[in-house]
Motif scaffolding. Structure first.
Motif, mmCIF file in Angstrom:
data_model
loop_
_atom_site.group_PDB
_atom_site.id
_atom_site.type_symbol
_atom_site.label_atom_id
_atom_site.label_comp_id
_atom_site.label_asym_id
_atom_site.label_seq_id
_atom_site.Cartn_x
_atom_site.Cartn_y
_atom_site.Cartn_z
ATOM 1 N N VAL A 106 0.822 -1.208 0.000
ATOM 2 C CA VAL A 106 0.000 0.000 0.000
ATOM 3 C C VAL A 106 0.861 1.266 0.000
ATOM 4 O O VAL A 106 0.450 2.299 -0.530
ATOM 5 C CB VAL A 106 -0.995 0.028 1.180
ATOM 6 C CG1 VAL A 106 -1.999 -1.097 1.058
ATOM 7 C CG2 VAL A 106 -0.275 -0.021 2.513
ATOM 8 N N ALA A 109 1.545 1.523 -3.667
ATOM 9 C CA ALA A 109 0.353 1.727 -4.494
ATOM 10 C C ALA A 109 -0.379 3.028 -4.174
ATOM 11 O O ALA A 109 -0.899 3.697 -5.067
ATOM 12 C CB ALA A 109 -0.600 0.535 -4.336
ATOM 13 N N TYR A 110 -0.444 3.399 -2.888
ATOM 14 C CA TYR A 110 -1.190 4.594 -2.469
ATOM 15 C C TYR A 110 -0.344 5.444 -1.521
ATOM 16 O O TYR A 110 -0.763 5.729 -0.377
ATOM 17 C CB TYR A 110 -2.498 4.194 -1.780
ATOM 18 C CG TYR A 110 -3.327 3.201 -2.552
ATOM 19 C CD1 TYR A 110 -4.097 3.605 -3.637
ATOM 20 C CD2 TYR A 110 -3.313 1.851 -2.202
ATOM 21 C CE1 TYR A 110 -4.864 2.693 -4.355
ATOM 22 C CE2 TYR A 110 -4.071 0.927 -2.907
ATOM 23 C CZ TYR A 110 -4.833 1.352 -3.982
ATOM 24 O OH TYR A 110 -5.581 0.452 -4.690
ATOM 25 N N LEU A 113 -1.937 8.865 0.084
ATOM 26 C CA LEU A 113 -3.035 8.643 1.018
ATOM 27 C C LEU A 113 -2.559 7.996 2.319
ATOM 28 O O LEU A 113 -2.977 8.391 3.418
ATOM 29 C CB LEU A 113 -4.108 7.769 0.364
ATOM 30 C CG LEU A 113 -4.742 8.324 -0.911
ATOM 31 C CD1 LEU A 113 -5.853 7.406 -1.400
ATOM 32 C CD2 LEU A 113 -5.282 9.733 -0.672
ATOM 33 N N GLN A 295 -3.673 14.782 -5.211
ATOM 34 C CA GLN A 295 -4.762 14.222 -4.390
ATOM 35 C C GLN A 295 -4.918 14.976 -3.057
ATOM 36 O O GLN A 295 -5.089 14.361 -1.997
ATOM 37 C CB GLN A 295 -4.505 12.734 -4.109
ATOM 38 C CG GLN A 295 -4.417 11.878 -5.358
ATOM 39 C CD GLN A 295 -4.050 10.432 -5.026
ATOM 40 O OE1 GLN A 295 -2.889 10.123 -4.777
ATOM 41 N NE2 GLN A 295 -5.029 9.558 -5.024
#
Length: 327
Positions: A106, A109-110, A113, A295
């Motif tokens: 994660v 990938a993110y 966030l 984002q």
């Protein structure tokens, strides 16, 4: 005998923690310790078990001498709060073994966030730990600013590579655990700085028992040393230590800032190219340099979730304390 003043920052019902609750705290600590920039010590502090953990660790050497070597196993177990330590350690190990790959994924990938979530978590932890100071006075600015400067400096150090020998794994364990037990200082990030993060994570993923035993032996030596030192410091300089730890957490925010510029790269154990040294930049600079969506809205939302999670944990702790007093 432990000094009662050590427990002023925790619920008076700490000893009544259910084993399942301790295990869950261990899972949270293990998950935090995997991530460079997030401290398991911070999780222990905000979930109300930090001083109980220090007390239990400090009791082990004396309990071994007084009881274990004489065959008094029950007395040894009670003296060092064995059930608490075992449940907590089981949660930490279960978390590290099961979440190492997931957290690694994660973060790749993110990244924005996930780092935003950790940023909100640490900001709330700063607020939580800072509130434990008994007497606010101008002199506390010295340890506070010192903590900020030290932690910020650590987050800007260039990562290096250490030959992963047996001695390197033992030393890495001792050094990392000393950092992990301190709120605001990330043991994982210390491993990154000395170039041992990838070898240790690879050993965990492959369950290399020999290497892991060496690492854990280093952890035990470091933990028994640093826990006694921290306990002594809290006995004599409670507010100064809390101010220093608050500074550590503020300085550590540089590491978990979501938007980064990669200065250099490395190849990990899987053969993938991953960032080695990074610098914090603004979301708009990130968008210009990477061509990616920063984002910002979702990042703020995740930071709020992280902040709210700490408040929720604190609120649950207060509710249980009130319920206990009512009974």
């Amino acid at each position: 005998m432990a000094d009662p003043s050590l427990h002023s920052s925790e619920s008076e019902t700490a000893r009544n923690h259910h084993p399942a609750a301790v295990f869950l705290r261990g899972i949270a600590m293990g998950a935090a310790d995997i991530v460079p920039g997030v401290s398991g010590g911070t999780i222990a502090f905000i979930t109300g078990i930090y001083f109980r953990l220090l007390e239990a660790i400090n009791a082990v050497p004396g309990a071994v001498y007084r009881h274990l070597v004489r065959g008094r196993f029950r007395a040894f177990w009670l003296d060092c709060d064995g059930s608490f330590l075992v449940c907590l350690l089981a949660g930490i190990l279960a978390s590290i073994a099961s979440l190492a790959s997931a957290i690694s994924y994660v973060l790749v990938a993110y990244p924005i966030l996930i780092w935003s979530f950790f940023f909100g978590l640490i900001v709330a932890s700063v607020w939580h730990v800072g509130r434990q100071v008994r007497h606010y006075k101008p002199a506390l600015l010295v340890p506070l600013l010192s903590g900020i400067a030290i932690a910020w400096w650590i987050t800007t150090l260039s990562a290096s590579q250490v030959s992963p020998s047996a001695l390197a794994f033992f030393g890495a364990g001792a050094l990392a655990i000393c950092a992990m037990i301190l709120p605001g200082i990330s043991g994982s990030f210390i491993l990154v700085i000395i170039g041992m993060y990838a070898p240790v994570l690879a050993a965990i993923k492959s369950l290399d028992v020999g290497i892991l035993l060496l690492f854990m032996a280093g952890c035990v030596v470091g933990l028994l040393s640093i826990a006694r030192l921290i306990t002594w410091a809290f006995h004599h300089f409670h507010d100064l230590v809390l101010a220093l730890l608050t500074g550590f957490m503020i300085g550590a925010l540089n590491k978990v800032w979501p938007w980064k510029e990669t200065l250099s790269w490395r190849v990990n154990s899987s053969g993938d190219k991953v960032p080695l040294n990074e610098a914090s930049i603004s979301p708009w600079t990130f968008a210009e340099q990477s061509g990616q969506d920063p984002q910002v809205l979702f990042a703020v939302l995740m930071a709020v979730v992280g902040f709210g999670l700490v408040l929720l944990v604190e609120w649950i702790g207060f509710r249980r304390g009130d319920a206990s007093l009512a009974r």
